[in-house]
Design a protein around this motif. Sequence first.
Motif, PDB file in Angstrom:
ATOM      1  N   PHE A  12       0.815  -1.227  -0.141  1.00 19.57           N
ATOM      2  CA  PHE A  12       0.108   0.029  -0.036  1.00 19.57           C
ATOM      3  C   PHE A  12       0.890   1.255   0.008  1.00 19.57           C
ATOM      4  O   PHE A  12       0.625   2.442  -0.691  1.00 19.57           O
ATOM      5  CB  PHE A  12      -0.785  -0.031   1.204  1.00 19.57           C
ATOM      6  CG  PHE A  12      -1.872   1.122   1.204  1.00 19.57           C
ATOM      7  CD1 PHE A  12      -2.712   1.784   0.649  1.00 19.57           C
ATOM      8  CD2 PHE A  12      -1.231   2.320   2.158  1.00 19.57           C
ATOM      9  CE1 PHE A  12      -3.585   2.575   0.775  1.00 19.57           C
ATOM     10  CE2 PHE A  12      -2.145   3.352   2.540  1.00 19.57           C
ATOM     11  CZ  PHE A  12      -3.123   3.642   1.528  1.00 19.57           C
ATOM     12  N   GLU A  13       1.933   1.325   0.729  1.00 18.05           N
ATOM     13  CA  GLU A  13       2.799   2.497   0.905  1.00 18.05           C
ATOM     14  C   GLU A  13       3.532   2.585  -0.379  1.00 18.05           C
ATOM     15  O   GLU A  13       3.686   3.787  -0.771  1.00 18.05           O
ATOM     16  CB  GLU A  13       3.841   2.202   2.097  1.00 18.05           C
ATOM     17  CG  GLU A  13       3.087   2.430   3.466  1.00 18.05           C
ATOM     18  CD  GLU A  13       2.464   3.733   3.803  1.00 18.05           C
ATOM     19  OE1 GLU A  13       3.025   4.593   3.279  1.00 18.05           O
ATOM     20  OE2 GLU A  13       1.525   3.715   4.315  1.00 18.05           O
ATOM     21  N   VAL A  14       4.068   1.768  -1.044  1.00 20.72           N
ATOM     22  CA  VAL A  14       4.655   1.741  -2.297  1.00 20.72           C
ATOM     23  C   VAL A  14       3.715   2.410  -3.237  1.00 20.72           C
ATOM     24  O   VAL A  14       4.076   3.195  -3.993  1.00 20.72           O
ATOM     25  CB  VAL A  14       5.250   0.408  -2.867  1.00 20.72           C
ATOM     26  CG1 VAL A  14       5.755   0.370  -4.204  1.00 20.72           C
ATOM     27  CG2 VAL A  14       6.355  -0.311  -1.837  1.00 20.72           C
ATOM     28  N   GLY A  15       2.279   1.715  -3.346  1.00 20.86           N
ATOM     29  CA  GLY A  15       1.406   2.059  -4.346  1.00 20.86           C
ATOM     30  C   GLY A  15       1.299   3.614  -4.241  1.00 20.86           C
ATOM     31  O   GLY A  15       0.986   4.433  -5.085  1.00 20.86           O
ATOM     32  N   LYS A  16       0.952   3.923  -2.832  1.00 20.66           N
ATOM     33  CA  LYS A  16       0.736   5.543  -2.538  1.00 20.66           C
ATOM     34  C   LYS A  16       1.645   6.311  -3.089  1.00 20.66           C
ATOM     35  O   LYS A  16       1.457   7.544  -3.526  1.00 20.66           O
ATOM     36  CB  LYS A  16       0.521   5.508  -1.240  1.00 20.66           C
ATOM     37  CG  LYS A  16      -0.266   6.861  -0.572  1.00 20.66           C
ATOM     38  CD  LYS A  16      -0.431   6.808   0.801  1.00 20.66           C
ATOM     39  CE  LYS A  16       0.496   6.650   1.693  1.00 20.66           C
ATOM     40  NZ  LYS A  16       0.213   6.790   3.172  1.00 20.66           N
ATOM     41  N   THR A  17       3.109   6.018  -2.792  1.00 21.93           N
ATOM     42  CA  THR A  17       4.072   6.728  -3.221  1.00 21.93           C
ATOM     43  C   THR A  17       4.263   6.950  -4.543  1.00 21.93           C
ATOM     44  O   THR A  17       4.398   7.908  -5.334  1.00 21.93           O
ATOM     45  CB  THR A  17       5.455   6.239  -2.459  1.00 21.93           C
ATOM     46  OG1 THR A  17       5.308   6.308  -1.213  1.00 21.93           O
ATOM     47  CG2 THR A  17       6.665   7.110  -2.842  1.00 21.93           C
ATOM     48  N   SER A  19       1.994   6.813  -7.021  1.00 21.22           N
ATOM     49  CA  SER A  19       0.815   7.466  -7.478  1.00 21.22           C
ATOM     50  C   SER A  19       1.003   8.885  -7.137  1.00 21.22           C
ATOM     51  O   SER A  19       0.334   9.823  -7.527  1.00 21.22           O
ATOM     52  CB  SER A  19      -0.500   6.794  -6.996  1.00 21.22           C
ATOM     53  OG  SER A  19      -0.673   6.785  -5.695  1.00 21.22           O
ATOM     54  N   SER A  20       1.736   9.161  -6.074  1.00 22.74           N
ATOM     55  CA  SER A  20       1.962  10.578  -5.448  1.00 22.74           C
ATOM     56  C   SER A  20       2.779  11.584  -6.129  1.00 22.74           C
ATOM     57  O   SER A  20       2.948  12.600  -5.765  1.00 22.74           O
ATOM     58  CB  SER A  20       1.728  10.762  -4.029  1.00 22.74           C
ATOM     59  OG  SER A  20       2.980  10.110  -3.732  1.00 22.74           O
ATOM     60  N   THR A  21       3.985  10.559  -6.721  1.00 23.74           N
ATOM     61  CA  THR A  21       4.841  11.805  -7.413  1.00 23.74           C
ATOM     62  C   THR A  21       5.286  11.089  -8.738  1.00 23.74           C
ATOM     63  O   THR A  21       5.318   9.968  -8.861  1.00 23.74           O
ATOM     64  CB  THR A  21       6.327  11.696  -6.426  1.00 23.74           C
ATOM     65  OG1 THR A  21       7.384  12.251  -6.882  1.00 23.74           O
ATOM     66  CG2 THR A  21       6.792  10.431  -6.120  1.00 23.74           C
ATOM     67  N   LEU A  22       6.043  12.085  -9.434  1.00 22.20           N
ATOM     68  CA  LEU A  22       6.492  11.730 -10.753  1.00 22.20           C
ATOM     69  C   LEU A  22       8.015  11.746 -10.810  1.00 22.20           C
ATOM     70  O   LEU A  22       8.610  11.534 -11.895  1.00 22.20           O
ATOM     71  CB  LEU A  22       6.038  12.687 -11.704  1.00 22.20           C
ATOM     72  CG  LEU A  22       4.515  12.814 -12.103  1.00 22.20           C
ATOM     73  CD1 LEU A  22       4.154  14.084 -12.972  1.00 22.20           C
ATOM     74  CD2 LEU A  22       3.947  11.631 -12.595  1.00 22.20           C
ATOM     75  N   ASP A  23       8.639  11.856  -9.768  1.00 22.80           N
ATOM     76  CA  ASP A  23      10.001  11.801  -9.431  1.00 22.80           C
ATOM     77  C   ASP A  23      10.522  10.264  -9.120  1.00 22.80           C
ATOM     78  O   ASP A  23      10.384   9.796  -8.129  1.00 22.80           O
ATOM     79  CB  ASP A  23      10.423  12.708  -8.421  1.00 22.80           C
ATOM     80  CG  ASP A  23      12.111  12.724  -7.963  1.00 22.80           C
ATOM     81  OD1 ASP A  23      12.822  11.881  -8.623  1.00 22.80           O
ATOM     82  OD2 ASP A  23      12.326  13.773  -7.672  1.00 22.80           O
ATOM     83  N   PHE A  24      11.030   9.889 -10.449  1.00 23.33           N
ATOM     84  CA  PHE A  24      11.403   8.215 -10.207  1.00 23.33           C
ATOM     85  C   PHE A  24      12.418   8.326  -9.106  1.00 23.33           C
ATOM     86  O   PHE A  24      12.449   7.089  -8.364  1.00 23.33           O
ATOM     87  CB  PHE A  24      11.816   8.276 -11.571  1.00 23.33           C
ATOM     88  CG  PHE A  24      12.348   6.273 -11.695  1.00 23.33           C
ATOM     89  CD1 PHE A  24      11.145   5.578 -11.691  1.00 23.33           C
ATOM     90  CD2 PHE A  24      13.638   6.119 -11.867  1.00 23.33           C
ATOM     91  CE1 PHE A  24      11.534   4.185 -11.790  1.00 23.33           C
ATOM     92  CE2 PHE A  24      13.938   4.739 -12.023  1.00 23.33           C
ATOM     93  CZ  PHE A  24      12.953   3.800 -12.026  1.00 23.33           C
ATOM     94  N   ASN A  25      13.243   9.160  -9.060  1.00 27.61           N
ATOM     95  CA  ASN A  25      14.541   8.911  -7.740  1.00 27.61           C
ATOM     96  C   ASN A  25      14.014   8.949  -6.568  1.00 27.61           C
ATOM     97  O   ASN A  25      14.330   7.952  -5.706  1.00 27.61           O
ATOM     98  CB  ASN A  25      15.509   9.862  -7.977  1.00 27.61           C
ATOM     99  CG  ASN A  25      16.256   9.596  -9.277  1.00 27.61           C
ATOM    100  OD1 ASN A  25      16.591   8.291  -9.868  1.00 27.61           O
ATOM    101  ND2 ASN A  25      16.854  10.484  -9.968  1.00 27.61           N
ATOM    102  N   LYS A  26      12.838   9.731  -6.429  1.00 28.93           N
ATOM    103  CA  LYS A  26      12.044   9.569  -4.927  1.00 28.93           C
ATOM    104  C   LYS A  26      11.425   8.244  -4.693  1.00 28.93           C
ATOM    105  O   LYS A  26      11.502   7.784  -3.622  1.00 28.93           O
ATOM    106  CB  LYS A  26      11.299  10.984  -4.906  1.00 28.93           C
ATOM    107  CG  LYS A  26      11.956  12.333  -4.683  1.00 28.93           C
ATOM    108  CD  LYS A  26      10.992  13.306  -4.127  1.00 28.93           C
ATOM    109  CE  LYS A  26      11.744  14.723  -4.028  1.00 28.93           C
ATOM    110  NZ  LYS A  26      12.557  14.534  -3.184  1.00 28.93           N
TER     111      LYS A  26
END
Length: 86
Positions: A12-17, A19-26
Amino acid sequence: LEKKVKELSFLFEVGKTVSSTLDFNKVLEFITILCVQAVNGKTSIIWLKEERKNELYIASAYGVPDYFKTFRLKVGEGITGRIMLT
């Protein structure tokens, strides 16, 4: 049951992250940290393949010395490189 809850929370945390950012490195950095937490580990490394050079490079790392983060492997070299062949 507790293990399943932990696994689902991780996903869930991975999916949330993602979907919430376009910064691939983050996203990679966050996944690296979550992996350490998920297995109660000390280090985590995400290797990616650079197609042009047929090399693996560290895209994200946690708990390893900075000098190690510039390390590269040829595909087929060492254990990590051999895994890429499978």
